[in-house]
Design an enzyme around this catalytic site. Sequence first.
Site, short mmCIF file in Angstrom:
data_model
loop_
_atom_site.label_atom_id
_atom_site.label_comp_id
_atom_site.label_asym_id
_atom_site.label_seq_id
_atom_site.Cartn_x
_atom_site.Cartn_y
_atom_site.Cartn_z
N ASP A 1 5.21 0.86 12.30
CA ASP A 1 5.57 1.59 13.09
C ASP A 1 6.29 3.04 12.73
O ASP A 1 7.73 3.48 12.88
CB ASP A 1 5.79 1.50 14.70
CG ASP A 1 7.58 0.13 14.40
OD1 ASP A 1 7.33 -0.08 13.16
OD2 ASP A 1 8.13 0.15 14.89
N GLU A 2 6.63 2.53 10.42
CA GLU A 2 6.68 3.87 10.46
C GLU A 2 6.23 3.48 8.82
O GLU A 2 5.63 2.65 8.61
CB GLU A 2 8.66 2.57 10.16
CG GLU A 2 8.76 1.53 9.81
CD GLU A 2 9.86 0.99 9.56
OE1 GLU A 2 11.32 2.10 8.91
OE2 GLU A 2 10.76 -0.19 9.81
N ASP B 1 9.38 7.07 12.29
CA ASP B 1 9.43 6.17 13.03
C ASP B 1 8.95 6.16 14.05
O ASP B 1 10.19 6.67 15.40
CB ASP B 1 10.90 5.46 12.65
CG ASP B 1 10.96 3.91 13.16
OD1 ASP B 1 10.16 3.26 13.26
OD2 ASP B 1 12.24 3.63 12.74
#
Length: 412
Positions: free
Chosen positions: A108-109, A12
């Site tokens: 973003d992860e 993350d």
Amino acid sequence: MSRVARQILHVDLDAFFVAVEQARDPTLRGKPVIVGGDPKGRRGVVATASYEARAFGVHSAMPISTASRLAPKAIYLRGDFKEYSRVSKLFHAILHDYTPLVESGGLDEAYLDVTGCEAIAGTPPQAAATIRARIRSELGIAASVGISTSRLVAKVASDAAKPDGVCEVTEGSEATFLAPMPLRSLPMLGPSTEKKLAGMGLITLGQLAAVPEKTLEALFGPHGPVIGRRARGIDPSHVGGEHTAKSISREGTFSFDVADPQHLRAVLRAFSESVGSQLRKQSRRARTISLKLRYEDFTTLNRSVTLPRPLNSDDAIYEAADGMLNKIRQAERRPVRLIGVGASNFVDDAVQLSLEPSKELKSEKLAATFDRVRQKYGTRSIQTGRTAFDKSTKDEQRLFERNTGISSQIDH
């Protein structure tokens, strides 16, 4: 043969939008930075806040008007979603160097299954270390990593590792790790379920894990026992391929409250076209269309309708959403702060052949033609008359152009 425990990583990126801005402009590092709307216009919501801004109580999804009161001296940025998308692609490319089993959880992860990949990635802690080092070196941003035997626990572990850390939960310690955490720490446990459990005196995941499955089934139906097992860290779901969203939605906040029905319908149409395009791109159809309205006092209305048969044409989505908008405005014509449209309850894109031409089929063929033109010449290269309205202000033009989907919400 003994069973081999799975090794799942959840990577993350920390405060992603802000981190990208700080990588481009190092003078922003160590300062309270907020990516979102305009504090002067007091519109929009916080997309991401730096940890320095979070110290003032600012958090994602908070109204900009509230954030500006809590952190009046913070640096506010509009955001550059094209740049965020570019960095996200580089981030995911790094992850694919360590295992073929990568599942994106958003810009973003992502989840990685590195079971059996020791020859390439090393041990899970070693993989986490090298991945974080590459992300920092190549992208200039920090990442937190959770390691465990399941997607669920790895996700919670990465949250516990923030900011810029690693948290490993070994096999057999999952329930103990989760036990002291509040109910809201459990992924996919919604506010209504949390409220109902709190009414039973349950506060932590350990307390939830101790509730008999029959009791949970009586309260929540077939999903009840699943909640109990997840509270103990049991999650058999696999990592693999791109995650398929359960719904697709587009929404935006106006720079000023809008009461003009033509204006509302123009934006609704633009968002309907974007949702329809995404459905067709994924070769899916939707049975359910939803409408979201938010007023100046942040009262939010959510309405949905189930279609007679699954469709993916722009016209079908718009007509369903516009019908709900008409019903709401017949009862109350308050100016609107935010408007959005979504699609869910998906099926594969397959239609029953008919000897008779239908309005729906013609609409779908026309929409597919629009898709090809826009893909070649750009999203704004062709528009329908229904999306025409006064885009004289930069804010309104920006809202209208968000139908590219880069900055719009996609729910999983």
